[in-house]
Design an enzyme around this catalytic site. Structure first.
Site, PDB file in Angstrom:
ATOM      1  N   GLY A  44      -5.556   0.700  10.410  1.00 25.41           N
ATOM      2  CA  GLY A  44      -4.584  -0.139  11.509  1.00 25.41           C
ATOM      3  C   GLY A  44      -5.367  -1.372  11.642  1.00 25.41           C
ATOM      4  N   LEU A  55      -6.122   9.458   2.509  1.00 19.91           N
ATOM      5  CA  LEU A  55      -5.235  10.687   2.622  1.00 19.91           C
ATOM      6  C   LEU A  55      -4.225  10.601   3.863  1.00 19.91           C
ATOM      7  CD1 LEU A  55      -7.815  13.653   1.943  1.00 19.91           C
ATOM      8  CD2 LEU A  55      -5.720  12.873   0.403  1.00 19.91           C
ATOM      9  N   ASP A  99       1.554   1.213   8.679  1.00 22.36           N
ATOM     10  CA  ASP A  99       1.194   0.547   9.927  1.00 22.36           C
ATOM     11  C   ASP A  99       2.396   0.465  10.900  1.00 22.36           C
ATOM     12  OD1 ASP A  99      -1.266   0.214   8.782  1.00 22.36           O
ATOM     13  OD2 ASP A  99      -0.453  -1.913   7.769  1.00 22.36           O
ATOM     14  N   ARG A 108      -2.316   8.273   4.325  1.00 24.13           N
ATOM     15  CA  ARG A 108      -1.361   7.600   3.888  1.00 24.13           C
ATOM     16  C   ARG A 108      -0.640   8.014   2.453  1.00 24.13           C
ATOM     17  NH1 ARG A 108      -4.587   1.961   1.177  1.00 24.13           N
ATOM     18  NH2 ARG A 108      -5.052   3.041  -0.570  1.00 24.13           N
ATOM     19  N   GLY A 113       0.998  -1.255  -0.087  1.00 25.68           N
ATOM     20  CA  GLY A 113       0.096   0.098  -0.157  1.00 25.68           C
ATOM     21  C   GLY A 113       0.876   1.211   0.063  1.00 25.68           C
TER      22      GLY A 113
END
Lengths: 413, 413
Positions: B191, B299, B146, B301, B13
């Protein structure tokens, strides 16, 4: 000259630049020959009714850097309210109390920063002042991310929200393009009745990305079959489709497109979701493609770290303009922005009678939307483009933007 | 010395700083005596299998400013994939093809920037290289918002996501505090299994705001009755409660807290929502208070405009470190960050054997969460605080951040 004092309050929903107008009012009064102290009513008009009033002149005199910090702080430093004044022909008790407070504090002008509902308050207070022969100037200062106020070319707060939306769409495009599998991403943007902010998603387009590929505003009727055809058509020529929709899209009968009651969540409770979720599931059920919906949340109205410098400067200038107009005796009015040129972008600061503004709403002109109702036209982009220009200098501390201390709002009633 | 070439790819990701590591690899090879050209495999390992390979040395030589733009661009410039290599004992055909491609391009080292799944690919390629006696160095470069990779003190991408989450919580607090009526705002943060990013919401606290007032991570079991008691307790002493929750919160039986199937949306289709919505409706049904939920969307990430300079610099340095280690013959490893001091914050760049990292996950230590399981403790904040420090210089054009042209990713397959 016998100096008077003045008062300011904020109302309605937050924007990233509503405090810039507050800072403009404070700055205007500090440089004014007419006013001594500027007071702030906490939680809109309620502060006057509940005797919750701050001395804003003190706040800046104590630490002059507060003016700059205030200018860049999101949401209302003075708090807000959703209070609607009654018609004074029915009940004038609150009006009576408000004008007594004004008298007690030797108020010469009252400035109300807000959107449509707040301009209704400006209109009512203006009419009451006229009725009782008060010479207190009542002036509205516009703010709303919805950009739906009449007469003014645009509203402070809108440019920053538009910048946030466009920037978010660009970043979501980068996020979306990474997988070489067909996908649809639906982005739901605020705007129940007017599509201005959703239209701003189109500003994300650049030389390497034409996302959003489809845009739906509440100014046209939404048809689910036409929508599915639009999406399938897009997927023929692209892998990753990004769609911007207003939260307020509705069908021809006027029913909002949203997801209804749920009956089986973890706790057996009901729920409601918005248009984005509804379209996500419409696509899931009809097109074999990866799909997700993203709700651009409250940050679109309060992410002050990404505000538009153009918007901030105009919001500030409108605050100063309101003070200047009140010195000339202008009342029953709202300060306005008039676009005098688009290239280069220039504006003039003026005012308009509040009776022509309150309780009216400005929609996106149909001629700025394409015939199919799934995109905006160049005229729309020309209108929007200058409003998001420029980035303010934001001070960071411990990795986070520095905003005004609002502990006066968090105290329990 | 006979120069070799090297290759890099990205997987998993997006993060705001995964391209900083890519820029670091390119920079490292450009300054290296061992390598000539650096190639980029598009869409992770798939680019090698599908012959979709870019010349990254050319990209920078053509316009050296691309290196800086790349460093600040969100998501994967090279695209990503979710492809899991088979066990080569079952099927070695893809391995065979990959290493033939390596040979054809005279590859001396392969760098894979990614999270947990990507480190599985690094392990498998390393084992295969050993088995066939290849001296190609295979090195992983960590990235994941994460923060759940083993051995390394933290992962690149996490600091920027944490800065975004903390900054958003602060802005949401300003947005929430404006009304003098009791309210609860639930903020759902990414998460699924690890609560690191949700814990970062606590960094939003400052001298005037103690929001978020409650924090729930997936490292503890979620109990709805205890939750309702917590909320009621908070509402006794405050008007506006803000609650941060991980999307992966679950009950003692391991069931995720989420909202289930809906049966009555506009089109009669089903839908699923997350933990935030579920808790919103739990509160609505049990406490007489205004409540809303906000999902901090993708957003968190990919909002590169708000990335952490500390994170960006570390991500870049890890890319360069990987190149340097490969020159020394290091393989079957992942580059790591070791925190050598917390005050002042300093890190050392090292490496660890990939077999100790792949397919393991790092949770928030229970001792960094309070006993009630509704907040984090000072040790957590000490760990987090340095990771969000510093702001990069972002170039803006037309009011939007300037990122790398990714049109090579949007072409139809």
């Amino acid at each position: 000259m016998n100096k008077k004092n003045c008062m300011v309050a904020q109302s309605g929903g937050p924007t990233a630049t509503i405090n810039a107008s507050l800072a403009g009012v404070i700055s205007g009064t500090m440089h004014s020959q007419a006013y001594d102290t500027v007071y702030g009513s906490v939680n809109g008009i309620l502060g006057i009714l509940h005797d919750n009033i701050l001395n804003l002149s003190d706040l800046i005199e104590k630490d002059p850097s507060n003016l700059e910090t205030l200018k860049h702080s999101p949401a209302m430093y003075l708090g807000s309210c959703r209070f609607k004044l009654p018609d004074f022909m029915d009940d004038d008790s609150s009006y009576n109390y408000i004008f007594k407070q004004f008298e007690k504090l030797n108020i010469g002008a009252f400035f109300y920063i807000g959107g449509n509902d707040s301009m209704d308050t400006v209109l009512k207070l203006s009419n009451y002042a006229k009725r009782i022969g008060s010479d207190i100037c009542i002036i509205g200062i516009p703010k709303t991310i919805d950009n739906d106020l009449m007469v003014t070319d645009h509203t402070p707060g809108f440019g920053s929200a538009a910048k946030y939306v466009a920037s978010s769409l660009l970043e979501i495009a980068h996020d979306t393009f990474i997988y070489a599998v067909k996908s649809v991403t639906i982005v739901e943007i605020m705007g129940r009745d007017a599509g201005w902010l959703t239209a701003a998603a189109a500003l994300a387009r650049n030389q390497y990305s034409d996302a959003p590929h489809l845009i739906y505003l509440p100014e046209t009727d939404f048809d689910k079959d036409r929508f599915l055809t639009d999406v399938k058509e897009c997927l023929r020529v692209r892998n990753n489709i990004i769609i911007a929709i207003s939260e307020g899209i509705h069908d021809a009968a006027g029913n909002y497109i949203n997801a209804g009651e749920s009956q089986e969540d973890s706790f057996g409770h009901s729920q409601l979701s918005g248009a984005g979720k509804a379209l996500e599931y419409l696509i899931k059920d009809n097109i074999n493609v990866k799909v997700r919906s993203v709700e651009i949340n409250v940050l679109q109205r309060c992410a002050a770290h990404l505000s538009s410098k153009t918007d901030l400067d105009e919001a500030f200038a409108l605050g100063e303009k309101a003070v200047a107009l009140s010195e000339d005796g202008v009342t029953a009015s709202m300060v306005t922005l008039e676009r005098t040129s688009n290239s280069p972008y220039t504006v003039a600061y003026g005012s308009a009678e509040i009776k022509n503004i309150a309780n009216e709403a400005k929609s996106v002109p149909r001629e700025w939307i394409n015939e199919a109702g799934n995109d905006v036209l160049p005229a729309m982009l020309e209108y929007l483009a200058p409003l998001i220009l420029g980035e303010p200098d934001i001070t960071y501390q411990n990795g986070l933007p520095v905003y005004m201390d609002v502990s006066h709002l968090t105290a329990i009633e």
